[in-house]
Design a protein around this motif. Structure first.
Motif, mmCIF file in Angstrom:
data_model
loop_
_atom_site.group_PDB
_atom_site.id
_atom_site.type_symbol
_atom_site.label_atom_id
_atom_site.label_comp_id
_atom_site.label_asym_id
_atom_site.label_seq_id
_atom_site.Cartn_x
_atom_site.Cartn_y
_atom_site.Cartn_z
ATOM 1 N N THR A 186 0.811 -1.217 0.000
ATOM 2 C CA THR A 186 0.000 0.000 0.000
ATOM 3 C C THR A 186 0.844 1.268 0.000
ATOM 4 O OG1 THR A 186 -0.133 -0.010 2.429
ATOM 5 C CG2 THR A 186 -1.892 -1.148 1.209
ATOM 6 N N SER A 188 3.778 1.281 -1.915
ATOM 7 C CA SER A 188 4.641 1.140 -3.089
ATOM 8 C C SER A 188 4.105 1.916 -4.285
ATOM 9 C CB SER A 188 4.792 -0.338 -3.444
ATOM 10 O OG SER A 188 5.500 -1.042 -2.455
ATOM 11 N N HIS A 189 3.767 3.164 -4.051
ATOM 12 C CA HIS A 189 3.279 4.045 -5.109
ATOM 13 C C HIS A 189 4.282 5.190 -5.237
ATOM 14 C CE1 HIS A 189 0.831 7.088 -7.161
ATOM 15 N NE2 HIS A 189 0.057 6.095 -7.554
ATOM 16 N N THR A 192 3.873 8.096 -2.756
ATOM 17 C CA THR A 192 4.228 7.773 -1.383
ATOM 18 C C THR A 192 5.727 7.599 -1.227
ATOM 19 O OG1 THR A 192 2.064 6.747 -1.034
ATOM 20 C CG2 THR A 192 3.803 6.166 0.522
ATOM 21 N N PRO A 221 4.496 -3.531 -5.566
ATOM 22 C CA PRO A 221 3.323 -2.741 -5.961
ATOM 23 C C PRO A 221 2.106 -3.516 -6.476
ATOM 24 C CG PRO A 221 4.950 -2.719 -7.699
ATOM 25 C CD PRO A 221 5.541 -3.533 -6.593
ATOM 26 N N THR A 255 -1.691 6.181 0.895
ATOM 27 C CA THR A 255 -1.648 6.412 -0.554
ATOM 28 C C THR A 255 -3.010 6.861 -1.073
ATOM 29 O OG1 THR A 255 0.189 4.885 -0.944
ATOM 30 C CG2 THR A 255 -1.276 5.313 -2.801
ATOM 31 N N ARG A 291 -4.881 3.798 -10.994
ATOM 32 C CA ARG A 291 -4.126 4.858 -10.325
ATOM 33 C C ARG A 291 -3.264 4.302 -9.194
ATOM 34 N NH1 ARG A 291 -8.148 9.544 -8.616
ATOM 35 N NH2 ARG A 291 -6.149 10.529 -8.042
ATOM 36 N N LEU A 292 -3.644 3.146 -8.666
ATOM 37 C CA LEU A 292 -2.943 2.593 -7.510
ATOM 38 C C LEU A 292 -1.763 1.712 -7.885
ATOM 39 C CD1 LEU A 292 -5.951 1.616 -5.203
ATOM 40 C CD2 LEU A 292 -4.319 3.479 -4.856
ATOM 41 N N VAL A 293 -1.862 0.974 -8.993
ATOM 42 C CA VAL A 293 -0.818 -0.002 -9.332
ATOM 43 C C VAL A 293 -0.535 0.023 -10.827
ATOM 44 C CG1 VAL A 293 -1.414 -1.531 -7.410
ATOM 45 C CG2 VAL A 293 -2.492 -1.878 -9.634
ATOM 46 N N TRP A 308 7.184 4.473 -13.557
ATOM 47 C CA TRP A 308 6.731 4.520 -12.167
ATOM 48 C C TRP A 308 7.900 4.517 -11.181
ATOM 49 C CZ3 TRP A 308 1.745 2.930 -9.633
ATOM 50 C CH2 TRP A 308 0.643 3.121 -10.469
#
Length: 341
Positions: A186, A188-189, A192, A221, A255, A291-293, A308
């Motif tokens: 959570t 690994s963005h 963050t 991620p 995140t 958007r998250l991964v 990324w």
């Protein structure tokens, strides 16, 4: 870029050998072994025995229910058995699990984990030197190690110690004392990493007076990938459910807040509180998941990961293909990921 994958947490001991051989054959550098439903050290022993070059890293052993001496003995054996390919990852876990699942006391987890790492290093030094053990810290005290109980020196280096965590104090601790840091899925963005983790790691390194570059950083991620669009869409559903569960933990919502998705985090936590697990995944629409991964086919994934994570970490964890028939194609892609700067 170090390329890592995780051994499935529910892998029975009878299948560790075949799965680890496949992971090594595909070309991964490192396999992560978790502590969820299996004893991690037993799994690691099998992973070491049935591989030739893989680094085997616990990610993560739950520290507090074990005395540092117990952990040190297990890690020392695995370092010797692997000829230096074993690395010890330890973490605090969350209070609910430590108290409710392990019936272990919980006080100041950051201070306790820092003391745990220092105790491990003192024990390792005593094992290697054959001398006495005199360690007195904030939570642990070790003043007795007769020669009869000392396993003796290694012909390889002592195991590296890796940590994990989410809050800034725990991350700063890693910056100060760890050889490596495995980032929680959570966290690994890129946002963050840039806004919280990397500054905290740097601050910890400065506070502890480190003179090296600080710990190596591996991100996890929860990448969504596959051979083609159909496979990617299929993989997305499993990851959607896992992300919904992870982000339902209040400590892991950072995140989502940074991406202005805090209302989703609040709703997930409420569903978890009333045990309405089946309603959670629907909150993470395709747009939110994207958007998250990272989401991409094998052919596109190296470029997406470079965008990324290029320059932001030293390693990345990727899922092993579900279909072994894709292993050769995946191995070619993996070489491109390894080349990311």
């Amino acid at each position: 870029m170090e390329v890592v994958t995780s051994l499935a947490a529910d892998t029975p001991l009878s299948r560790v050998a075949e799965r680890v051989r496949r992971i090594e054959r595909v070309g991964f550098d490192t396999v992560h072994v978790s502590e969820t439903v299996r004893d991690p050290f037993a799994v690691c022993a099998l992973a070491v025995e049935h591989s030739m070059r893989l680094t085997v890293r616990t990610s993560m052993v739950v520290a507090f229910p074990r005395s540092p001496m117990v952990t040190a003995c297990a890690a020392w054996d695995l370092a010797e058995f692997s000829r230096g390919r074993f690395q010890l990852g330890i973490a605090s876990q969350v209070r609910g699990n430590i108290v409710g699942r392990y019936s272990t006391a919980w006080s100041d987890p950051v201070a306790q984990l820092g003391d745990y790492v220092a105790a491990l290093r003192a024990i390792f030094d005593a094992f290697q030197s054959g001398g006495g053990l005199e360690y007195r810290g904030s939570h642990y005290e070790f003043t007795r190690l007769q020669p009869y109980f000392n396993p003796g020196p290694l012909e390889v280096s002592a195991p590296e110690i890796w940590t994990g965590g989410v809050n800034e104090r725990m991350v700063a601790l890693a910056g100060g004392v760890a050889d490596g840091f495995v980032v929680h899925p959570t966290a690994s963005h890129p946002r963050t990493l840039e806004e919280q983790l990397r500054p905290a790691l740097k601050a910890g390194a400065v506070a502890y007076g480190r003179e090296d570059d600080g710990p190596r950083v591996v991100v996890v991620p929860k990448v969504i990938t596959g051979r083609d669009a159909v496979a990617v869409a299929d993989a997305r559903e499993g990851v959607r459910k896992e992300l919904a569960f992870l982000y339902s933990t209040p400590a892991y919502r950072g995140t989502l807040d940074r991406l202005e998705l805090g209302e989703i985090a609040t709703a997930l936590s409420e569903f978890a509180r009333v045990k309405q697990w089946e309603r959670m995944a629907a909150l993470l629409t395709d747009d939110v998941v994207d958007r998250l991964v990272p989401v991409a086919s094998y052919a596109e994934l190296p470029d997406v990961l470079a965008e990324w994570f290029g320059g932001r970490c030293h390693g990345i964890s990727l899922p092993l293909p579900r279909d072994p028939g894709e292993d050769d194609e995946f191995a070619v892609m993996l070489e491109r990921v390894r080349a990311i700067g």
